[in-house]
Design an enzyme around this catalytic site. Structure first.
Site, short mmCIF file in Angstrom:
data_model
loop_
_atom_site.label_atom_id
_atom_site.label_comp_id
_atom_site.label_asym_id
_atom_site.label_seq_id
_atom_site.Cartn_x
_atom_site.Cartn_y
_atom_site.Cartn_z
N LYS A 281 0.83 -1.22 0.00
CA LYS A 281 0.00 0.00 0.00
C LYS A 281 0.85 1.26 0.00
O LYS A 281 0.56 2.22 -0.71
CB LYS A 281 -0.94 0.01 1.21
CG LYS A 281 -2.04 -1.03 1.16
CD LYS A 281 -3.06 -0.83 2.26
CE LYS A 281 -2.45 -0.74 3.62
NZ LYS A 281 -1.72 -1.96 4.02
N THR A 283 3.88 1.56 -1.13
CA THR A 283 4.52 1.65 -2.44
C THR A 283 3.54 2.20 -3.48
O THR A 283 3.92 3.04 -4.31
CB THR A 283 5.03 0.26 -2.88
OG1 THR A 283 5.77 -0.31 -1.80
CG2 THR A 283 5.92 0.35 -4.09
N ARG A 305 2.19 7.44 7.39
CA ARG A 305 2.48 7.28 8.81
C ARG A 305 3.99 7.16 9.02
O ARG A 305 4.71 6.67 8.17
CB ARG A 305 1.79 6.02 9.35
CG ARG A 305 0.29 6.13 9.43
CD ARG A 305 -0.33 4.81 9.86
NE ARG A 305 -0.15 3.79 8.82
CZ ARG A 305 -0.34 2.48 9.03
NH1 ARG A 305 -0.68 2.04 10.23
NH2 ARG A 305 -0.17 1.62 8.04
N LYS A 316 9.05 -6.96 9.59
CA LYS A 316 8.48 -6.28 8.42
C LYS A 316 9.48 -5.37 7.71
O LYS A 316 9.41 -5.16 6.50
CB LYS A 316 7.26 -5.47 8.86
CG LYS A 316 6.50 -4.80 7.73
CD LYS A 316 5.24 -4.13 8.28
CE LYS A 316 4.48 -3.37 7.19
NZ LYS A 316 5.18 -2.19 6.73
N ALA A 535 -2.90 -0.21 12.81
CA ALA A 535 -4.30 -0.33 12.42
C ALA A 535 -5.01 -1.48 13.11
O ALA A 535 -6.23 -1.49 13.18
CB ALA A 535 -4.41 -0.50 10.91
N PHE A 566 -3.25 -1.98 6.93
CA PHE A 566 -3.77 -3.33 6.73
C PHE A 566 -4.93 -3.35 5.72
O PHE A 566 -4.96 -2.53 4.80
CB PHE A 566 -4.17 -3.96 8.07
CG PHE A 566 -2.99 -4.13 9.00
CD1 PHE A 566 -1.83 -4.76 8.58
CD2 PHE A 566 -3.03 -3.63 10.29
CE1 PHE A 566 -0.74 -4.92 9.43
CE2 PHE A 566 -1.94 -3.77 11.15
CZ PHE A 566 -0.80 -4.42 10.71
N PHE A 654 3.83 -8.29 -9.58
CA PHE A 654 5.13 -8.88 -9.28
C PHE A 654 5.65 -9.56 -10.55
O PHE A 654 4.87 -9.94 -11.43
CB PHE A 654 5.01 -9.92 -8.17
CG PHE A 654 4.77 -9.32 -6.79
CD1 PHE A 654 5.36 -9.88 -5.68
CD2 PHE A 654 3.96 -8.21 -6.62
CE1 PHE A 654 5.14 -9.35 -4.41
CE2 PHE A 654 3.74 -7.67 -5.38
CZ PHE A 654 4.33 -8.24 -4.25
N TRP A 683 6.88 -0.23 -8.73
CA TRP A 683 8.02 -0.76 -7.97
C TRP A 683 9.25 -0.87 -8.86
O TRP A 683 10.36 -0.56 -8.44
CB TRP A 683 7.66 -2.14 -7.38
CG TRP A 683 8.76 -2.73 -6.56
CD1 TRP A 683 9.07 -2.45 -5.25
CD2 TRP A 683 9.72 -3.71 -6.98
NE1 TRP A 683 10.16 -3.19 -4.84
CE2 TRP A 683 10.58 -3.97 -5.88
CE3 TRP A 683 9.94 -4.39 -8.18
CZ2 TRP A 683 11.63 -4.88 -5.96
CZ3 TRP A 683 10.98 -5.29 -8.26
CH2 TRP A 683 11.82 -5.54 -7.15
#
Length: 830
Positions: A281, A283, A305, A316, A535, A566, A654, A683
């Site tokens: 999200k 990205t 955030r 993460k 979240a 999330f 991807f 990306w």
């Protein structure tokens, strides 16, 4: 004098500074202390430099020099002698006279060649008083003499009058010119306060294949200086506080300056139920704004955030985006930033310390001893502090003289009578530390046997973080901090931070954290980083203030893109029902992020585990798994539609995704009610890879919105929980534990029943069971406990077992993080 000038420089009510000082004080240091934009005498080096460079409209010119030019005509080819005109005045006159075609000479009154030069001159400009020993007849008949040496506010003439030179005294005219500069300075200030069109220089990207690591990409780009970026997007110099080269705090005064500026479009990026790896999200958010601004020339701002350092060093990793859609420098984004989370930690733990200290002191002292310490004699005088007077008023004691309180009133004032078993306020630290989930405090002999069980939470779970994210300004933040309920007293009444007398101190610790931090993307587009509530255990959105400031800066046709944590069932639901209620802002579009990988998981694929290689089902084409998993995507689209906002699906592509899988997802999304569905390659390609997404968002934002909240705040707490469980999660019903029901009853009695709901639930499933993927149905949602963040302004039910302190895995990210001592460069962040 310099100190006074510096004060006036920073006074927003002063737009021009005129210096009438004795000649001995008129030094270069003093002149250049005045801000160039306030220098109505035009004597600073900056104004003089602009004049010499030819930027007459961009500077303030010496009023005396302007007055001289006003009285002189037909100068082309004439010889002008500047005598006694040195420094800034002489330089200004030389520049202006040259532009009018005059030939200039200059000298001082004591020059041995003065008489010869006076005989040659067609015009003589006297910049200082003529000494009495200089005869007037040295000046040839018909010469124009301009006298600018008299004090501006004096009517006294210096020197002798001549019958044959034509003399002009410009002192009074110079006063008028100075006033004209005053007006010009004020006009410029008024103009600077208006919204300014962006003049942004985007940074070029040269994507490589294969795509390097995030930190390598970040380091390969040279970011703009943050003050340059600020100027490009219309921020004033006094509206930013610079932290290093690439970060700056933005002052809230901007909201007052641009209060009449229409807001831009408001876009929320949410997602489907994610795998433990996340679906990109952040990205997508960054790729979208890079596409809008760097490739479609549309003003846009990303509002993100601030990441917790817990996940950064845990599993993460960072949260700056990834690949060629990042916030840079990514190591500064992920580590400390401008210290906001540290400020929250300090404020939170100060309050925690105050609670236990107050219980200890009340347990070990009499009313009289407590009163004497709480309201001590200072220089023989006893007085209440402001916050103590406020407490007296809440208790119904309308007295201001400490000596007039009765024994009963003293007892009510000094005793909070906190029930230790009801304390809900925990200490926090911004590190994943599982061994702090349950601790025992007070074991030292000095605490006199006051021992209790407590715990640490991760710093971003603090209610102070939620307040930072939802506040509208300093006064509102201070009020919210005071309202925080930390425990109940022994009569069952709430005890607040205000009762403990700590509100002002908390506000002081948070006064800088309330300002959003300005950074930039890889392509040089602006980003606000502010607040970072999780979240799953909080409301999971960046700050209201960052969004409001960004909406003013982008202009009516611009876009502000923010992200909800999330899946849409968690972050988006809270964004609409909590954040939008608090801000009053109405979203234009929801961008719903999906990946083929996550959809295969929801279709029955094998478990996805952070740190473990993906199974072949995720790296080879499998249309059936994708089709089966699209049920989760369809459900999340339906959730967004509950709020009446158009949805654009962004498929984060991807390299292992096949064209057939990508086409299938987009087709199903459109059939399921999405306004559009677009594959994105940001990306690997930066903003260019999200141009189609940006175009789809622009079109969707032009649609008429019929935004609505999911529930009415007047409904009972239990009914609001049930609506979220049934309409959003798909539960059959809810089941409250006796403890949860007791808390609901207590909050209702205490007057907190009309607050919105912030569900604390796993992000790995629509249900309360992480292993249940796809779209679970027929389940009963268990509510194990219900707590309240009164300062933040919501009730949060705990669904099942929710940990507010993550733990470290067997192999945390910190194994790969290192520092090069020679270059001071950080390695291994992602």
């Amino acid at each position: 004098v310099v100190d006074e000038i510096l004060k006036l420089n920073e006074d927003p009510n002063v737009q021009g500074l005129a210096l009438d000082l004795p000649e001995g004080i008129f030094s270069s240091k003093v002149l250049n202390t005045v801000k160039p934009e306030k220098d109505v005498d035009g004597l600073s080096d900056v104004n003089l430099g602009c004049l010499i460079r030819g930027d007459v409209f961009g500077c303030l010119v010496s009023p005396t020099a302007c007055a001289v030019m006003e009285v002189l005509e037909n100068l082309d080819g004439k010889k002008v002698l500047l005598v006694g005109a040195s420094g800034a005045l002489g330089a200004s006159l030389q520049c202006l006279l040259h532009r009018r075609g005059a030939m200039t000479m200059s000298c001082h009154w004591k020059s041995p060649r003065l008489q010869n030069k006076l005989q040659q001159a067609d015009v003589v400009v006297a910049g200082s008083p003529k000494p009495e020993d200089i005869p007037v007849d040295w000046i040839k008949p018909g010469t124009v003499v301009v006298n600018c040496c008299r004090d501006f506010h004096s009517e006294k003439h210096h020197g002798q009058q001549s019958s044959h030179p034509v003399e002009h005294d410009v002192c009074s005219l110079a006063i008028a010119m100075r006033m004209q500069n005053m007006v010009k300075s004020l006009e410029r200030w008024i103009q600077s306060q208006q919204y300014r069109k962006w003049d942004i220089r985007c940074l070029k990207l040269q994507p490589l294949s294969p795509v390097p690591s995030d930190i390598e990409i970040s380091r390969a780009q040279s970011p703009k200086a943050v003050d340059v970026l600020a100027k490009e997007i219309g921020l004033l110099t006094d509206e930013i506080e610079i932290y290093g080269q690439t970060k700056a705090k933005v002052r809230l005064s901007l909201l007052e300056r641009l209060k009449d500026q229409p807001d831009g479009k408001y876009v929320l990026v949410a997602g489907i139920t994610p795998t433990p790896l996340g679906e990109g999200k952040s990205t997508v958010t960054i790729g979208l704004v890079q596409a809008l601004t760097a490739h479609l020339n549309i003003n846009s701002f990303a509002c993100l955030r601030q990441p917790s350092q817990g996940p950064t060093f845990g599993v993460k990793g960072g949260a700056a985006g990834g690949g060629y859609a990042q916030v840079i420098p990514m190591e500064e984004f992920n580590l400390h930033l401008t210290g906001d989370i540290h400020a929250i930690t300090a404020a939170n733990n100060l309050l925690a310390a105050a609670i236990d200290a107050r219980i200890l002191h009340e347990n070990t002292q009499s009313d009289k001893a407590l009163y004497n310490r709480l309201v001590p004699l200072v220089n023989g005088v006893r007085g209440f502090s402001t916050i103590q007077l406020a407490r007296l008023r809440r208790l119904g004691i309308n007295k201001t003289d400490p000596s007039t309180l009765t024994e009963e009133e003293i007892s009510k004032f000094v005793r909070l009578d906190i029930d230790p078993s009801t304390i809900t306020w925990q200490r926090v630290v911004d590190t994943n530390d599982r061994f702090l989930r349950k601790i025992t405090i007070g074991q030292a002999d000095t605490e006199k046997g006051f021992v209790r069980q407590a715990q640490f939470d991760i710093a971003v779970a603090s209610e102070i973080m939620a307040i930072l994210a939802l506040t509208s300004g300093l006064a509102d933040m201070k009020e919210r901090l005071g309202k925080m309920v930390v425990a109940n007293d022994k009569k069952g009444q709430p005890v607040t931070a205000e009762d403990l007398g700590v509100t002002g101190a908390l506000a002081v610790l948070m006064k800088d954290a309330i300002k959003p931090t300005l950074m930039q993307t890889l392509e040089g587009t602006p980003v606000f980083v502010h607040a970072g509530p999780f979240a799953n255990i909080a409301h999971g959105n960046s700050s209201v203030l960052a969004d409001k400031i960004a909406l003013k800066l982008v202009g009516e046709k611009g876009f502000v893109v923010t992200e909800a944590g999330f899946g849409a069932d968690i972050g988006m639901e809270k964004f609409f029902n909590i954040k939008c209620r608090s801000s009053g802002l109405v979203p234009s579009v929801v961008v719903l992020v999906a990946t083929v990988r996550a959809l295969k998981m929801h279709g029955g694929g094998p478990n996805v585990t952070a740190g473990a290689p993906l199974k072949k089902e995720y790296t080879e084409e499998n249309l059936q798994l994708v089709a089966d998993g699209c049920c989760n995507l369809q459900k999340q689209i339906q959730i967004a539609q509950l709020f009446g906002v158009p949805v654009v699906v962004a498929l984060n592509v991807f390299k292992t995704d096949s064209p057939a899988e990508v086409d299938l997802v987009c087709e199903i999304a459109k059939r399921s009610g999405a306004f559009d569905a677009v594959p994105c390659n940001h990306w690997s390609a930066g903003g260019r890879g999200a141009v189609k997404l940006a175009q789809a968002v622009e079109k969707a934002a032009s649609q008429k919105s019929s935004f609505k909240y999911l529930y009415n705040l007047e409904l009972p707490i239990v009914e609001k929980i049930r609506i979220i469980a049934q309409k959003v999660y798909g539960a059959q019903d809810i089941e409250l534990s006796p403890a949860a029901q007791s808390q609901v009853d207590r909050y209702s009695r205490q007057g907190f029943g009309n607050l919105p709901i912030c569900m604390a639930k796993t992000h790995l499933s629509l249900s309360h069971q992480p292993e249940r993927k796809g779209v679970p149905t027929g389940f009963i949602l268990p509510i194990s406990d219900v707590r309240a963040s009164i300062g933040a302004g919501f009730i949060y039910p705990l669904v099942g077992t929710m940990s507010t302190m993550p733990g470290l895995p067997t192999r945390p990210c910190f194994y790969d993080i290192d520092l090069d001592p020679a270059t001071e460069q950080v390695k291994g962040l992602f």
